[in-house]
Motif scaffolding. Structure first.
Motif, PDB file in Angstrom:
ATOM      1  N   ALA A 198       0.801  -1.210   0.000  1.00 59.30           N
ATOM      2  CA  ALA A 198       0.000   0.000   0.000  1.00 59.30           C
ATOM      3  C   ALA A 198       0.840   1.268   0.000  1.00 59.30           C
ATOM      4  CB  ALA A 198      -0.937   0.012   1.205  1.00 59.30           C
ATOM      5  N   GLN A 199       2.043   1.197   0.471  1.00 61.46           N
ATOM      6  CA  GLN A 199       2.859   2.392   0.610  1.00 61.46           C
ATOM      7  C   GLN A 199       3.158   3.109  -0.711  1.00 61.46           C
ATOM      8  OE1 GLN A 199       3.551   3.866   3.350  1.00 61.46           O
ATOM      9  NE2 GLN A 199       4.744   5.476   2.415  1.00 61.46           N
ATOM     10  N   PRO A 200       3.576   2.423  -1.793  1.00 61.52           N
ATOM     11  CA  PRO A 200       3.923   3.166  -3.002  1.00 61.52           C
ATOM     12  C   PRO A 200       2.775   3.982  -3.565  1.00 61.52           C
ATOM     13  CG  PRO A 200       4.786   0.963  -3.123  1.00 61.52           C
ATOM     14  CD  PRO A 200       3.907   1.024  -1.906  1.00 61.52           C
ATOM     15  N   THR A 201       1.548   3.487  -3.493  1.00 65.10           N
ATOM     16  CA  THR A 201       0.437   4.245  -4.045  1.00 65.10           C
ATOM     17  C   THR A 201       0.170   5.506  -3.242  1.00 65.10           C
ATOM     18  OG1 THR A 201      -1.157   2.896  -2.841  1.00 65.10           O
ATOM     19  CG2 THR A 201      -0.664   2.255  -5.106  1.00 65.10           C
ATOM     20  N   SER A 202       0.300   5.437  -1.919  1.00 65.19           N
ATOM     21  CA  SER A 202       0.072   6.639  -1.122  1.00 65.19           C
ATOM     22  C   SER A 202       1.189   7.644  -1.328  1.00 65.19           C
ATOM     23  CB  SER A 202      -0.092   6.291   0.355  1.00 65.19           C
ATOM     24  OG  SER A 202       1.092   5.733   0.856  1.00 65.19           O
ATOM     25  N   ASP A 255       0.934  11.503  -2.610  1.00 71.37           N
ATOM     26  CA  ASP A 255       1.631  12.619  -1.969  1.00 71.37           C
ATOM     27  C   ASP A 255       2.448  13.417  -2.984  1.00 71.37           C
ATOM     28  OD1 ASP A 255       0.605  11.988   0.512  1.00 71.37           O
ATOM     29  OD2 ASP A 255       2.355  10.793   1.087  1.00 71.37           O
ATOM     30  N   ALA A 256       3.144  12.714  -3.857  1.00 69.54           N
ATOM     31  CA  ALA A 256       3.953  13.382  -4.876  1.00 69.54           C
ATOM     32  C   ALA A 256       3.067  14.173  -5.837  1.00 69.54           C
ATOM     33  CB  ALA A 256       4.787  12.366  -5.649  1.00 69.54           C
ATOM     34  N   ALA A 257       1.937  13.604  -6.209  1.00 67.43           N
ATOM     35  CA  ALA A 257       1.016  14.304  -7.108  1.00 67.43           C
ATOM     36  C   ALA A 257       0.500  15.582  -6.453  1.00 67.43           C
ATOM     37  CB  ALA A 257      -0.145  13.392  -7.482  1.00 67.43           C
ATOM     38  N   TYR A 258       0.233  15.522  -5.158  1.00 69.45           N
ATOM     39  CA  TYR A 258      -0.252  16.699  -4.435  1.00 69.45           C
ATOM     40  C   TYR A 258       0.843  17.761  -4.321  1.00 69.45           C
ATOM     41  CZ  TYR A 258      -1.990  19.660  -0.689  1.00 69.45           C
ATOM     42  OH  TYR A 258      -2.371  20.735   0.058  1.00 69.45           O
ATOM     43  N   GLU A 300       3.506  18.229  -6.144  1.00 71.16           N
ATOM     44  CA  GLU A 300       3.894  18.786  -7.443  1.00 71.16           C
ATOM     45  C   GLU A 300       2.709  19.356  -8.207  1.00 71.16           C
ATOM     46  OE1 GLU A 300       5.988  15.710  -9.511  1.00 71.16           O
ATOM     47  OE2 GLU A 300       7.164  15.212  -7.733  1.00 71.16           O
ATOM     48  N   GLN A 301       1.515  19.181  -7.670  1.00 69.83           N
ATOM     49  CA  GLN A 301       0.278  19.581  -8.336  1.00 69.83           C
ATOM     50  C   GLN A 301       0.262  19.026  -9.770  1.00 69.83           C
ATOM     51  OE1 GLN A 301      -0.122  23.837  -7.950  1.00 69.83           O
ATOM     52  NE2 GLN A 301      -0.403  23.710  -5.745  1.00 69.83           N
ATOM     53  N   SER A 302       0.549  17.714  -9.848  1.00 71.25           N
ATOM     54  CA  SER A 302       0.689  17.028 -11.130  1.00 71.25           C
ATOM     55  C   SER A 302      -0.579  16.246 -11.447  1.00 71.25           C
ATOM     56  CB  SER A 302       1.891  16.082 -11.075  1.00 71.25           C
ATOM     57  OG  SER A 302       1.925  15.258 -12.215  1.00 71.25           O
ATOM     58  N   THR A 303      -1.276  16.681 -12.475  1.00 67.91           N
ATOM     59  CA  THR A 303      -2.483  15.979 -12.910  1.00 67.91           C
ATOM     60  C   THR A 303      -2.164  14.586 -13.452  1.00 67.91           C
ATOM     61  OG1 THR A 303      -3.538  18.088 -13.381  1.00 67.91           O
ATOM     62  CG2 THR A 303      -4.535  16.142 -14.367  1.00 67.91           C
ATOM     63  N   PRO A 304      -1.096  14.417 -14.263  1.00 62.85           N
ATOM     64  CA  PRO A 304      -0.787  13.053 -14.740  1.00 62.85           C
ATOM     65  C   PRO A 304      -0.492  12.068 -13.608  1.00 62.85           C
ATOM     66  CG  PRO A 304       0.375  14.668 -16.062  1.00 62.85           C
ATOM     67  CD  PRO A 304      -0.241  15.413 -14.913  1.00 62.85           C
ATOM     68  N   LYS A 305       0.210  12.518 -12.567  1.00 61.78           N
ATOM     69  CA  LYS A 305       0.485  11.626 -11.440  1.00 61.78           C
ATOM     70  C   LYS A 305      -0.792  11.303 -10.680  1.00 61.78           C
ATOM     71  CE  LYS A 305       5.326  12.561 -10.641  1.00 61.78           C
ATOM     72  NZ  LYS A 305       6.351  12.994  -9.705  1.00 61.78           N
ATOM     73  N   LEU A 306      -1.693  12.264 -10.577  1.00 60.84           N
ATOM     74  CA  LEU A 306      -2.970  12.005  -9.928  1.00 60.84           C
ATOM     75  C   LEU A 306      -3.767  10.984 -10.730  1.00 60.84           C
ATOM     76  CD1 LEU A 306      -5.055  12.541  -7.756  1.00 60.84           C
ATOM     77  CD2 LEU A 306      -5.879  14.473  -9.121  1.00 60.84           C
ATOM     78  N   GLN A 321      -2.508   8.707 -12.674  1.00 59.96           N
ATOM     79  CA  GLN A 321      -1.827   7.438 -12.507  1.00 59.96           C
ATOM     80  C   GLN A 321      -2.214   6.790 -11.183  1.00 59.96           C
ATOM     81  OE1 GLN A 321       2.409   7.841 -12.526  1.00 59.96           O
ATOM     82  NE2 GLN A 321       2.769   5.634 -12.566  1.00 59.96           N
ATOM     83  N   TYR A 322      -2.305   7.604 -10.136  1.00 56.14           N
ATOM     84  CA  TYR A 322      -2.721   7.085  -8.822  1.00 56.14           C
ATOM     85  C   TYR A 322      -4.142   6.543  -8.875  1.00 56.14           C
ATOM     86  CZ  TYR A 322      -4.510   7.123  -4.073  1.00 56.14           C
ATOM     87  OH  TYR A 322      -5.136   6.761  -2.910  1.00 56.14           O
TER      88      TYR A 322
END
Length: 44
Positions: free
Chosen positions: A19-23, A27-30, A32-38, A40-41
């Motif tokens: 579960a850790q990598p997805t959370s 966090d990284a998406a938040y 960096e305010q990255s829509t692609p990472k969000l 992907q999550y």
């Protein structure tokens, strides 16, 4: 019966590590305010 409890307890650390990598991705998406990472999550 005791062995069944020990087996189930041994699975708990694995679920936390899975579960850790997805959370952290969330966090990284938040941060960096990255829509692609969000996206992907959410797909994971």
């Amino acid at each position: 019966m005791k062995h069944a409890y020990l087996f189930l307890l041994s699975l708990l650390p694995m679920t936390a590590s899975v579960a850790q990598p997805t959370s952290s991705l969330l966090d990284a998406a938040y941060r960096e305010q990255s829509t692609p990472k969000l996206e992907q999550y959410l797909q994971a």
